[in-house]
Design an enzyme around this catalytic site. Structure first.
Site, PDB file in Angstrom:
ATOM      1  N   TYR A   1       0.706  -1.164  -0.063  1.00  0.00           N
ATOM      2  CA  TYR A   1      -0.137   0.068  -0.045  1.00  0.00           C
ATOM      3  C   TYR A   1       0.708   1.292  -0.133  1.00  0.00           C
ATOM      4  CZ  TYR A   1      -3.770   3.272   1.688  1.00  0.00           C
ATOM      5  OH  TYR A   1      -4.614   4.289   1.700  1.00  0.00           O
TER       6      TYR A   1
ATOM      7  N   VAL B   1      -9.005   7.735   8.020  1.00  0.00           N
ATOM      8  CA  VAL B   1     -10.476   8.036   7.805  1.00  0.00           C
ATOM      9  C   VAL B   1     -11.166   6.917   8.252  1.00  0.00           C
ATOM     10  CG1 VAL B   1     -12.038   9.099   6.160  1.00  0.00           C
ATOM     11  CG2 VAL B   1      -9.459   9.475   5.723  1.00  0.00           C
ATOM     12  N   ALA B   2     -12.477   7.269   8.814  1.00  0.00           N
ATOM     13  CA  ALA B   2     -13.228   6.171   9.452  1.00  0.00           C
ATOM     14  C   ALA B   2     -14.145   5.467   7.890  1.00  0.00           C
ATOM     15  CB  ALA B   2     -14.067   6.791  10.376  1.00  0.00           C
TER      16      ALA B   2
HETATM   17  P1  NDP Z   1     -13.188   1.713   0.949  1.00  0.00           P
HETATM   18  O1  NDP Z   1     -12.720   0.473   1.125  1.00  0.00           O
HETATM   19  O2  NDP Z   1     -14.287   2.171   1.840  1.00  0.00           O
HETATM   20  O3  NDP Z   1     -13.917   1.979  -0.386  1.00  0.00           O
HETATM   21  C1  NDP Z   1     -12.663   1.718  -1.627  1.00  0.00           C
HETATM   22  C2  NDP Z   1     -13.500   2.072  -2.865  1.00  0.00           C
HETATM   23  O4  NDP Z   1     -12.818   1.737  -3.970  1.00  0.00           O
HETATM   24  C3  NDP Z   1     -14.573   1.334  -3.054  1.00  0.00           C
HETATM   25  O5  NDP Z   1     -15.587   2.362  -3.437  1.00  0.00           O
HETATM   26  C4  NDP Z   1     -14.324   0.241  -3.902  1.00  0.00           C
HETATM   27  O6  NDP Z   1     -15.489   0.021  -4.727  1.00  0.00           O
HETATM   28  C5  NDP Z   1     -13.497   0.799  -4.807  1.00  0.00           C
HETATM   29  N1  NDP Z   1     -12.584  -0.039  -5.511  1.00  0.00           N
HETATM   30  C6  NDP Z   1     -11.568  -0.916  -5.071  1.00  0.00           C
HETATM   31  N2  NDP Z   1     -10.963  -1.444  -5.998  1.00  0.00           N
HETATM   32  C7  NDP Z   1     -11.545  -1.154  -7.073  1.00  0.00           C
HETATM   33  C8  NDP Z   1     -11.392  -1.596  -8.656  1.00  0.00           C
HETATM   34  N3  NDP Z   1     -10.474  -2.443  -9.070  1.00  0.00           N
HETATM   35  N4  NDP Z   1     -12.071  -0.795  -9.578  1.00  0.00           N
HETATM   36  C9  NDP Z   1     -13.221   0.128  -9.219  1.00  0.00           C
HETATM   37  N5  NDP Z   1     -13.340   0.416  -8.026  1.00  0.00           N
HETATM   38  C10 NDP Z   1     -12.613  -0.263  -6.828  1.00  0.00           C
HETATM   39  O7  NDP Z   1     -12.051   2.884   0.911  1.00  0.00           O
HETATM   40  P2  NDP Z   1     -11.603   4.409   1.516  1.00  0.00           P
HETATM   41  O8  NDP Z   1     -12.736   4.973   1.185  1.00  0.00           O
HETATM   42  O9  NDP Z   1     -11.080   4.357   2.816  1.00  0.00           O
HETATM   43  O10 NDP Z   1     -10.440   4.547   0.361  1.00  0.00           O
HETATM   44  C11 NDP Z   1     -10.643   5.305  -0.811  1.00  0.00           C
HETATM   45  C12 NDP Z   1      -9.272   5.854  -1.228  1.00  0.00           C
HETATM   46  O11 NDP Z   1      -8.642   6.673  -0.046  1.00  0.00           O
HETATM   47  C13 NDP Z   1      -8.468   4.724  -1.481  1.00  0.00           C
HETATM   48  O12 NDP Z   1      -7.437   5.063  -2.391  1.00  0.00           O
HETATM   49  C14 NDP Z   1      -7.444   4.671  -0.223  1.00  0.00           C
HETATM   50  O13 NDP Z   1      -6.339   4.111  -0.165  1.00  0.00           O
HETATM   51  C15 NDP Z   1      -7.444   6.312   0.234  1.00  0.00           C
HETATM   52  N6  NDP Z   1      -7.129   6.512   1.538  1.00  0.00           N
HETATM   53  C16 NDP Z   1      -7.864   5.819   2.740  1.00  0.00           C
HETATM   54  C17 NDP Z   1      -7.712   6.330   3.821  1.00  0.00           C
HETATM   55  C18 NDP Z   1      -8.477   5.904   5.036  1.00  0.00           C
HETATM   56  O14 NDP Z   1      -7.946   5.718   6.258  1.00  0.00           O
HETATM   57  N7  NDP Z   1      -9.577   5.068   4.783  1.00  0.00           N
HETATM   58  C19 NDP Z   1      -6.472   7.103   4.238  1.00  0.00           C
HETATM   59  C20 NDP Z   1      -5.771   7.552   3.212  1.00  0.00           C
HETATM   60  C21 NDP Z   1      -6.239   7.326   1.993  1.00  0.00           C
HETATM   61  P3  NDP Z   1     -16.082  -1.416  -5.280  1.00  0.00           P
HETATM   62  O15 NDP Z   1     -15.520  -2.432  -4.326  1.00  0.00           O
HETATM   63  O16 NDP Z   1     -17.484  -1.651  -5.447  1.00  0.00           O
HETATM   64  O17 NDP Z   1     -15.198  -1.617  -6.653  1.00  0.00           O
END
Ligand code: NDP
Length: 259
Positions: A163, A196-197
Site C-alpha cells: 500500500y 479516515v473512518a
Molecule cells: P473503501 O474500502 O471504503 O472503498 C474503496 C473504494 O474503492 C470502493 O468504492 C470500491 O468499490 C473501490 N474499488 C476498489 N477496487 C476497485 C477497482 N478495482 N475498480 C473500481 N473501484 C474499486 O476505502 P476508502 O474510502 O477508505 O478509500 C478510498 C481511497 O482513499 C483509497 O485510494 C484509499 O487508499 C485512500 N485512503 C484511505 C484512507 C483511510 O484511512 N480510509 C487514508 C488515506 C487514503 P467496489 O468495491 O465496488 O469496486
C-alpha cells in the site's frame, strides 16, 4: 466574481472512481453539491447505482453509475466513453479507487502485492490516460489522485508495505503528469488523507491490536476523520479555486505527520 464563485463546479463533469462508498462517496457528493454532474465508477454495480441515485436526490445534480474495474483497460475506456456520451466530456477525474492488503512483506504473495499496485497505481494510470485524452480535446481539466499520508511515512502497528509503495508511486505519477500535461491545460494534484473512518481503515483496525488507539494517539485532532471532512478540499482541488496549483499534494491528516 466573488471568492466563492471560484469553487463553483456548475456545468462541469466529474468521474469519481470508487464513488459508491467511503471517501469516494463523500467526494462525489461534495462535487455534486458544488454543481458538478457526477459519474460513480466502481465494480459493484448495485451500490454504484444506489449511490448515484442518492447523490442525485440529495443534491439535485445529474449523477449516474458505470460498473468499472479500474484495473481493466477496456472497462476504463468504456466508462470514459459512457461519460462523454452522457455529459459531452470529462472535466474532473478523481482517482480514488484503492485497496489495502495487511500482510508482512516476508509472507506477502506476489498476487497480493500485484493486486494493490495494479488497483492503486495502474488504475490511476488507465483512468488518467482515458480521461486525459478527452480533457486534451476539450482544452483542459483536472486530475485529482487520492493518495495517502502513507506515501510519506511508515504506518504502524499494521503491516502494509504494498500500500505504502503504491501511494508513494502516486506521488511520482502526479509530479510527472502535472509537468507533461500542463501544456494541455490539465492540472494534476494529490489529496493525501490520514486515517479516515471507512471500510479500508476498519481492515487495518482488525489486524493489529489497539490499532485505532495507537493511530489516534498520534493525531493532534485525537480522532479519525469522517469521509465528509475531505469534501471541501476535494472541491477546492477540482475547481478554479486552485487554478494556480498543479503538481502538489495536500496532506489532510488531523496533524498525524507533523509529530
Ligand atoms: P473503501 O474500502 O471504503 O472503498 C474503496 C473504494 O474503492 C470502493 O468504492 C470500491 O468499490 C473501490 N474499488 C476498489 N477496487 C476497485 C477497482 N478495482 N475498480 C473500481 N473501484 C474499486 O476505502 P476508502 O474510502 O477508505 O478509500 C478510498 C481511497 O482513499 C483509497 O485510494 C484509499 O487508499 C485512500 N485512503 C484511505 C484512507 C483511510 O484511512 N480510509 C487514508 C488515506 C487514503 P467496489 O468495491 O465496488 O469496486
Amino acid at each position: 466574481m466573488t471568492v466563492l464563485d471560484a469553487f463553483d463546479l456548475d456545468g462541469e463533469t466529474a468521474i469519481v472512481t470508487g464513488g459508491n462508498r467511503g471517501i469516494g462517496r463523500a467526494i462525489a457528493n461534495a462535487l455534486a453539491e458544488a454543481g458538478a454532474s457526477v459519474v460513480v465508477a466502481n465494480r459493484d454495480a448495485a451500490s454504484g447505482e444506489e449511490a448515484a441515485e442518492e447523490i442525485s436526490d440529495s443534491t439535485g445534480a445529474d449523477a449516474f453509475a458505470v460498473e468499472c474495474d479500474v484495473t481493466d483497460e477496456d472497462a476504463v475506456e468504456a466508462m470514459v466513453e459512457a461519460t462523454v456520451e452522457r455529459f459531452g466530456g470529462v472535466d474532473v477525474l478523481v482517482n480514488n479507487a484503492g485497496i489495502v492488503v495487511h500482510e508482512a512483506i516476508e509472507t506477502m504473495s506476489l498476487e497480493e502485492w500485484s493486486a494493490v499496485l495494479t488497483t492503486n497505481l495502474t488504475g490511476a494510470f488507465l483512468c488518467s490516460r482515458a480521461a486525459g485524452r478527452e480533457m486534451m480535446e476539450n482544452g483542459g481539466g483536472v486530475v485529482l489522485n487520492v493518495s495517502s499520508m502513507s506515501a510519506f511515512i511508515a504506518n504502524y502497528p499494521q503491516r502494509q508495505v504494498a500500500y505504502n509503495a503504491s501511494k508513494a508511486g502516486l506521488e511520482g505519477f502526479k509530479n510527472q503528469l502535472a509537468s507533461e500535461w500542463a501544456e494541455h491545460g490539465i492540472r494534476v494534484n494529490n489529496l493525501a488523507p490520514g486515517y479516515v473512518a471507512t471500510d479500508n481503515a476498519d481492515q487495518g483496525a482488525q489486524v493489529a491490536e489497539n490499532a485505532v488507539e495507537t493511530w489516534e494517539g498520534e493525531m493532534l485532532m485525537d480522532e479519525m476523520a469522517s469521509p465528509e471532512m475531505l469534501g471541501p478540499t476535494a472541491v477546492y482541488l477540482a475547481s478554479d479555486a486552485s487554478a494556480y496549483m498543479t503538481g502538489e499534494t495536500i496532506v489532510l491528516d488531523g496533524g498525524y505527520t507533523v509529530r
